[in-house]
Design a protein around this motif. Structure first.
Motif, short mmCIF file in Angstrom:
data_model
loop_
_atom_site.label_atom_id
_atom_site.label_comp_id
_atom_site.label_asym_id
_atom_site.label_seq_id
_atom_site.Cartn_x
_atom_site.Cartn_y
_atom_site.Cartn_z
N PRO A 52 0.81 -1.23 0.00
CA PRO A 52 0.00 0.00 0.00
C PRO A 52 0.84 1.27 0.00
CG PRO A 52 -0.81 -1.56 1.65
CD PRO A 52 0.50 -2.10 1.15
N ALA A 53 2.02 1.22 0.61
CA ALA A 53 2.88 2.40 0.67
C ALA A 53 3.40 2.80 -0.70
CB ALA A 53 4.05 2.16 1.62
N ALA A 54 3.26 1.93 -1.70
CA ALA A 54 3.76 2.24 -3.04
C ALA A 54 2.82 3.16 -3.81
CB ALA A 54 3.96 0.95 -3.83
N ASN A 99 -6.82 -6.11 -4.87
CA ASN A 99 -8.11 -5.64 -5.35
C ASN A 99 -8.75 -4.59 -4.45
OD1 ASN A 99 -7.57 -7.70 -7.12
ND2 ASN A 99 -9.46 -8.82 -6.78
N LEU A 100 -8.67 -4.79 -3.14
CA LEU A 100 -9.34 -3.88 -2.21
C LEU A 100 -8.37 -2.87 -1.59
CD1 LEU A 100 -11.69 -2.84 -0.57
CD2 LEU A 100 -11.37 -4.76 1.02
N ILE A 101 -7.33 -3.37 -0.93
CA ILE A 101 -6.42 -2.44 -0.25
C ILE A 101 -5.66 -1.61 -1.28
CG2 ILE A 101 -4.47 -2.26 1.34
CD1 ILE A 101 -5.47 -4.82 2.68
N GLY A 102 -5.30 -2.22 -2.41
CA GLY A 102 -4.65 -1.46 -3.47
C GLY A 102 -5.54 -0.35 -4.01
N THR A 103 -6.82 -0.65 -4.18
CA THR A 103 -7.77 0.38 -4.61
C THR A 103 -7.85 1.51 -3.60
OG1 THR A 103 -9.11 -1.15 -5.93
CG2 THR A 103 -10.21 0.82 -5.11
N ALA A 104 -7.94 1.15 -2.32
CA ALA A 104 -8.04 2.17 -1.27
C ALA A 104 -6.77 3.01 -1.19
CB ALA A 104 -8.33 1.51 0.07
N ALA A 105 -5.61 2.37 -1.32
CA ALA A 105 -4.35 3.10 -1.24
C ALA A 105 -4.20 4.09 -2.39
CB ALA A 105 -3.18 2.12 -1.22
N ILE A 106 -4.56 3.65 -3.59
CA ILE A 106 -4.51 4.56 -4.74
C ILE A 106 -5.51 5.70 -4.56
CG2 ILE A 106 -5.12 4.74 -7.19
CD1 ILE A 106 -2.34 3.65 -6.83
N ALA A 107 -6.71 5.38 -4.09
CA ALA A 107 -7.71 6.42 -3.88
C ALA A 107 -7.23 7.44 -2.86
CB ALA A 107 -9.03 5.80 -3.43
N LYS A 108 -6.62 6.98 -1.78
CA LYS A 108 -6.12 7.88 -0.75
C LYS A 108 -5.10 8.86 -1.34
CE LYS A 108 -3.46 7.87 3.59
NZ LYS A 108 -4.26 8.95 4.23
N ALA A 109 -4.21 8.33 -2.18
CA ALA A 109 -3.21 9.19 -2.81
C ALA A 109 -3.82 10.08 -3.89
CB ALA A 109 -2.10 8.33 -3.41
N LEU A 121 -12.28 9.95 -9.95
CA LEU A 121 -11.78 8.60 -9.70
C LEU A 121 -12.81 7.59 -10.18
CD1 LEU A 121 -9.78 6.62 -8.12
CD2 LEU A 121 -11.36 6.89 -6.20
N VAL A 122 -12.36 6.61 -10.94
CA VAL A 122 -13.22 5.49 -11.34
C VAL A 122 -12.65 4.21 -10.74
CG1 VAL A 122 -14.19 4.14 -13.24
CG2 VAL A 122 -13.89 6.62 -13.50
N THR A 123 -13.40 3.59 -9.85
CA THR A 123 -12.99 2.30 -9.30
C THR A 123 -13.64 1.19 -10.12
OG1 THR A 123 -14.84 2.14 -7.73
CG2 THR A 123 -12.83 3.26 -6.98
N VAL A 124 -12.99 0.04 -10.12
CA VAL A 124 -13.51 -1.11 -10.87
C VAL A 124 -13.90 -2.20 -9.88
CG1 VAL A 124 -13.04 -2.84 -12.63
CG2 VAL A 124 -12.10 -0.53 -12.87
N ALA A 125 -15.18 -2.39 -9.75
CA ALA A 125 -15.71 -3.47 -8.91
C ALA A 125 -15.96 -4.68 -9.81
CB ALA A 125 -16.96 -3.01 -8.18
N GLY A 148 -18.46 -1.35 -1.23
CA GLY A 148 -18.70 -0.60 -0.01
C GLY A 148 -17.75 0.58 0.13
N PHE A 149 -16.49 0.35 -0.19
CA PHE A 149 -15.50 1.42 -0.12
C PHE A 149 -15.86 2.57 -1.03
CE2 PHE A 149 -11.77 3.36 -2.11
CZ PHE A 149 -11.20 3.99 -1.00
#
Length: 227
Positions: A52-54, A99-109, A121-125, A148-149
């Motif tokens: 996630p730090a990446a 799929n989930l944490i990577g999406t959240a980490a990118i969204a946060k950045a 931002l477009v997320t892919v579910a 949910g995120f």
């Protein structure tokens, strides 16, 4: 419009690569965020989303490549098929991580960058983020999480950042390669062309500030996992 300068996770293949092509076709610029180098001449930032730090340095590098981002698409995704007792726990957890944490980490950045640019931002579910399927506990858990995120993020960022959730059904990509035969689409399976799905992503990215397309379901007309 938000397709002007877009970063796409998982952009070296599948839907992500199709989004890169669609952005460029419409006159925008896209940069690929992926472990693998893209096969074409698209800009590329190497990143492993199991870390996630990446995410933050990856988006910073993307902006160094193409300028301030106006759009971010989280298309990176993996799977680990099988009954829960047969899937290695490390493989199961990796699906959640990408799929989930990577999406959240990118969204946060991405959020502060997109707020500055008025971007989206477009997320892919997935249709399997709304409907359960046997032998897909990791994938369903990750994509239910993305649903949910994204819905929570849309509420949190309302009026600041555009947030759209794409819910695609089966597509003709390499996503199914390397699986046991029982987890591959059959020879008569109807699957969508990812380039057609990518056009929908660009449509979402093209909406002006203040206009929200919150969720888009795009699937074959006889998609077995929808509704």
């Amino acid at each position: 419009m938000s397709f002007e300068r877009v970063a796409v996770t998982g952009g070296a293949s599948g839907l992500g690569a199709a989004v890169v092509r669609a952005v460029r076709k419409q006159g925008g610029t896209a940069v690929v965020l992926d472990r693998q180098r893209p096969s074409d001449e698209a800009g590329w930032v190497e990143v492993d989303l199991t870390d996630p730090a990446a995410a933050e340095p990856a988006l910073a590098a993307a902006e160094n490549e193409i300028g301030p981002l106006t759009g971010v698409v989280t298309a990176a995704g993996i799977d680990a098929c099988g009954r829960i007792e047969d899937v290695q726990i490390d493989d199961w957890a990796k699906v959640i991580s990408v799929n989930l944490i990577g999406t959240a980490a990118i969204a946060k950045a991405a959020v502060p960058r997109l707020e500055r640019s008025g971007g989206r931002l477009v997320t892919v579910a997935s249709t399997l983020g709304l409907r359960a399927l046997s032998d897909a506990t990791a994938y369903c858990a990750s994509k239910f999480g993305v649903v949910g995120f994204t819905r929570a993020l849309a509420v949190e960022t309302a009026g600041r950042v555009g947030v759209t959730m794409l819910v695609p059904g089966g597509m003709q990509t390499s996503f199914f390669d390397g699986r046991p035969d029982q987890y591959k689409p059959g020879p008569d399976a109807m699957l969508n062309d990812p380039d057609k799905v990518a056009e929908v992503v660009v449509y979402a990215l093209s909406q002006p500030r203040g206009v929200e397309i919150r969720e888009l379901v795009v699937c074959p007309s006889i998609e077995p996992s929808w509704p």
